[in-house]
Motif scaffolding. Structure first.
Motif, PDB file in Angstrom:
ATOM      1  N   LYS A 185      40.154  37.208  69.613  1.00  0.00           N
ATOM      2  CA  LYS A 185      40.146  36.292  68.475  1.00  0.00           C
ATOM      3  C   LYS A 185      41.473  35.550  68.340  1.00  0.00           C
ATOM      4  O   LYS A 185      41.485  34.320  68.188  1.00  0.00           O
ATOM      5  CB  LYS A 185      39.826  37.051  67.191  1.00  0.00           C
ATOM      6  CG  LYS A 185      39.820  36.153  65.956  1.00  0.00           C
ATOM      7  CD  LYS A 185      39.342  36.860  64.723  1.00  0.00           C
ATOM      8  CE  LYS A 185      40.448  37.677  64.125  1.00  0.00           C
ATOM      9  NZ  LYS A 185      40.126  38.170  62.773  1.00  0.00           N
ATOM     10  N   ILE A 202      42.173  31.464  68.534  1.00  0.00           N
ATOM     11  CA  ILE A 202      42.848  30.745  67.455  1.00  0.00           C
ATOM     12  C   ILE A 202      44.096  30.053  67.979  1.00  0.00           C
ATOM     13  O   ILE A 202      44.356  28.887  67.655  1.00  0.00           O
ATOM     14  CB  ILE A 202      43.161  31.699  66.283  1.00  0.00           C
ATOM     15  CG1 ILE A 202      41.851  32.122  65.604  1.00  0.00           C
ATOM     16  CG2 ILE A 202      44.117  31.045  65.281  1.00  0.00           C
ATOM     17  CD1 ILE A 202      42.013  33.235  64.579  1.00  0.00           C
ATOM     18  N   PHE A 257      32.631  25.564  61.928  1.00  0.00           N
ATOM     19  CA  PHE A 257      32.884  26.855  61.279  1.00  0.00           C
ATOM     20  C   PHE A 257      31.669  27.287  60.453  1.00  0.00           C
ATOM     21  O   PHE A 257      31.293  28.459  60.467  1.00  0.00           O
ATOM     22  CB  PHE A 257      34.140  26.788  60.408  1.00  0.00           C
ATOM     23  CG  PHE A 257      34.479  28.116  59.802  1.00  0.00           C
ATOM     24  CD1 PHE A 257      34.931  29.159  60.598  1.00  0.00           C
ATOM     25  CD2 PHE A 257      34.315  28.330  58.445  1.00  0.00           C
ATOM     26  CE1 PHE A 257      35.222  30.399  60.047  1.00  0.00           C
ATOM     27  CE2 PHE A 257      34.606  29.564  57.882  1.00  0.00           C
ATOM     28  CZ  PHE A 257      35.069  30.604  58.692  1.00  0.00           C
ATOM     29  N   THR A 305      29.550  30.852  60.754  1.00  0.00           N
ATOM     30  CA  THR A 305      29.423  31.818  59.667  1.00  0.00           C
ATOM     31  C   THR A 305      28.060  31.802  58.981  1.00  0.00           C
ATOM     32  O   THR A 305      27.639  32.827  58.437  1.00  0.00           O
ATOM     33  CB  THR A 305      30.524  31.586  58.606  1.00  0.00           C
ATOM     34  OG1 THR A 305      30.425  30.249  58.106  1.00  0.00           O
ATOM     35  CG2 THR A 305      31.904  31.831  59.202  1.00  0.00           C
ATOM     36  N   LEU A 332      38.627  31.727  60.220  1.00  0.00           N
ATOM     37  CA  LEU A 332      38.570  32.363  61.542  1.00  0.00           C
ATOM     38  C   LEU A 332      39.363  33.658  61.565  1.00  0.00           C
ATOM     39  O   LEU A 332      38.946  34.648  62.173  1.00  0.00           O
ATOM     40  CB  LEU A 332      39.098  31.406  62.621  1.00  0.00           C
ATOM     41  CG  LEU A 332      38.218  30.225  62.993  1.00  0.00           C
ATOM     42  CD1 LEU A 332      38.942  29.296  63.963  1.00  0.00           C
ATOM     43  CD2 LEU A 332      36.889  30.689  63.582  1.00  0.00           C
ATOM     44  N   ARG A 333      40.513  33.645  60.900  1.00  0.00           N
ATOM     45  CA  ARG A 333      41.354  34.853  60.878  1.00  0.00           C
ATOM     46  C   ARG A 333      40.674  36.002  60.144  1.00  0.00           C
ATOM     47  O   ARG A 333      40.963  37.161  60.405  1.00  0.00           O
ATOM     48  CB  ARG A 333      42.708  34.528  60.261  1.00  0.00           C
ATOM     49  CG  ARG A 333      43.577  33.736  61.197  1.00  0.00           C
ATOM     50  CD  ARG A 333      45.035  33.673  60.743  1.00  0.00           C
ATOM     51  NE  ARG A 333      45.839  33.108  61.815  1.00  0.00           N
ATOM     52  CZ  ARG A 333      46.231  31.835  61.861  1.00  0.00           C
ATOM     53  NH1 ARG A 333      45.910  30.996  60.890  1.00  0.00           N
ATOM     54  NH2 ARG A 333      46.951  31.399  62.876  1.00  0.00           N
ATOM     55  N   LEU A 372      37.391  36.588  60.229  1.00  0.00           N
ATOM     56  CA  LEU A 372      36.196  37.034  60.950  1.00  0.00           C
ATOM     57  C   LEU A 372      36.474  38.329  61.697  1.00  0.00           C
ATOM     58  O   LEU A 372      37.535  38.498  62.308  1.00  0.00           O
ATOM     59  CB  LEU A 372      35.743  35.979  61.961  1.00  0.00           C
ATOM     60  CG  LEU A 372      35.182  34.677  61.435  1.00  0.00           C
ATOM     61  CD1 LEU A 372      34.784  33.775  62.603  1.00  0.00           C
ATOM     62  CD2 LEU A 372      33.991  34.904  60.522  1.00  0.00           C
ATOM     63  N   LEU A 389      32.341  37.268  66.421  1.00  0.00           N
ATOM     64  CA  LEU A 389      32.526  36.262  67.469  1.00  0.00           C
ATOM     65  C   LEU A 389      31.621  36.515  68.671  1.00  0.00           C
ATOM     66  O   LEU A 389      31.304  35.601  69.410  1.00  0.00           O
ATOM     67  CB  LEU A 389      33.983  36.203  67.905  1.00  0.00           C
ATOM     68  CG  LEU A 389      34.953  35.692  66.850  1.00  0.00           C
ATOM     69  CD1 LEU A 389      36.381  35.784  67.356  1.00  0.00           C
ATOM     70  CD2 LEU A 389      34.611  34.266  66.470  1.00  0.00           C
ATOM     71  N   TRP A 428      31.815  32.735  69.724  1.00  0.00           N
ATOM     72  CA  TRP A 428      33.087  32.310  70.316  1.00  0.00           C
ATOM     73  C   TRP A 428      32.898  31.035  71.129  1.00  0.00           C
ATOM     74  O   TRP A 428      33.812  30.227  71.236  1.00  0.00           O
ATOM     75  CB  TRP A 428      33.735  33.420  71.143  1.00  0.00           C
ATOM     76  CG  TRP A 428      33.009  33.815  72.393  1.00  0.00           C
ATOM     77  CD1 TRP A 428      32.088  34.805  72.531  1.00  0.00           C
ATOM     78  CD2 TRP A 428      33.159  33.221  73.692  1.00  0.00           C
ATOM     79  NE1 TRP A 428      31.633  34.866  73.828  1.00  0.00           N
ATOM     80  CE2 TRP A 428      32.276  33.911  74.560  1.00  0.00           C
ATOM     81  CE3 TRP A 428      33.926  32.191  74.190  1.00  0.00           C
ATOM     82  CZ2 TRP A 428      32.163  33.586  75.910  1.00  0.00           C
ATOM     83  CZ3 TRP A 428      33.811  31.877  75.539  1.00  0.00           C
ATOM     84  CH2 TRP A 428      32.943  32.571  76.379  1.00  0.00           C
ATOM     85  N   ILE A 481      33.463  28.046  68.969  1.00  0.00           N
ATOM     86  CA  ILE A 481      34.890  27.731  68.819  1.00  0.00           C
ATOM     87  C   ILE A 481      35.381  26.937  70.025  1.00  0.00           C
ATOM     88  O   ILE A 481      36.118  25.956  69.878  1.00  0.00           O
ATOM     89  CB  ILE A 481      35.729  29.005  68.626  1.00  0.00           C
ATOM     90  CG1 ILE A 481      35.327  29.698  67.323  1.00  0.00           C
ATOM     91  CG2 ILE A 481      37.230  28.672  68.617  1.00  0.00           C
ATOM     92  CD1 ILE A 481      35.950  31.062  67.137  1.00  0.00           C
TER      93      ILE A 481
END
Length: 175
Positions: free
Chosen positions: A4, A8, A56, A60, A95-96, A98, A103, A118, A121
């Motif tokens: 993750k 990011i 995003f 989610t 994202l942080r 999650l 992912l 993922w 992303i």
């Protein structure tokens, strides 16, 4: 799959390079577009922010929603960039939070096929890179030199005179 924090970090690097491009733009080009019906420079900036929220949301909520890229999201260059940065901060915070397992979970892509979250992303970063290339073309059409994304022009990298095109393939055939 990358961890993750690696995803990011990659995403933040892509944005950092995009912001270098935006930093080269004079205010007067915000409404420039190559032709009627095409994105303006401001549209691209606002679109990147709205699309980031869209990606995003897909990760989610497993659904795709796009909130548009109209001038109400930033009429001036500074306002459009501010909108982009607000969207980015929102997505990074999300994202942080999650869980890594999320992912790896499956979500629908924009065409309805299931993929790992993922990958969404990664698609989000690819989308931004696509539009950064578009910005580069727009800048050049307006006689603005886009920045070098990694600091050097290709002509500044030393040439390897020891290898010519085709030599590696020839060498491989003789081994």
């Amino acid at each position: 799959m990358l961890e993750k924090e690696e995803l990011i970090s990659h995403f933040e690097g892509v944005r950092k390079r995009t912001l270098k491009y935006l930093g080269q733009l004079p205010e007067g080009v915000i409404d420039w577009r190559p032709d009627e019906g095409k994105f303006s420079i401001g549209d691209i900036i606002r679109h990147l922010g709205s699309a980031e929220l869209m990606f995003f949301h897909a990760i989610t909520q497993n659904e795709w929603k796009y909130d548009g890229h109209g001038p109400e999201k930033g009429k001036t260059l500074a306002e459009a960039i501010h909108y982009l940065e607000q969207c980015h901060a929102t997505v990074l915070a999300g994202l942080r939070q999650l869980e890594p397992e999320m992912l790896k979970g499956k979500v629908k892509n924009v065409l309805g096929y299931e993929v790992s979250a993922w990958r969404i992303i990664m698609a989000m970063t690819e989308h931004e890179i696509h539009h950064r290339g578009q910005l580069s073309a727009y800048m050049q059409a307006n006689h603005i030199d886009p920045p070098q994304i990694f600091g050097l022009k290709i002509e500044q990298i030393p040439k390897d005179e020891s290898r010519r095109y085709g030599e590696a393939e020839e060498d491989a055939r003789h081994q």
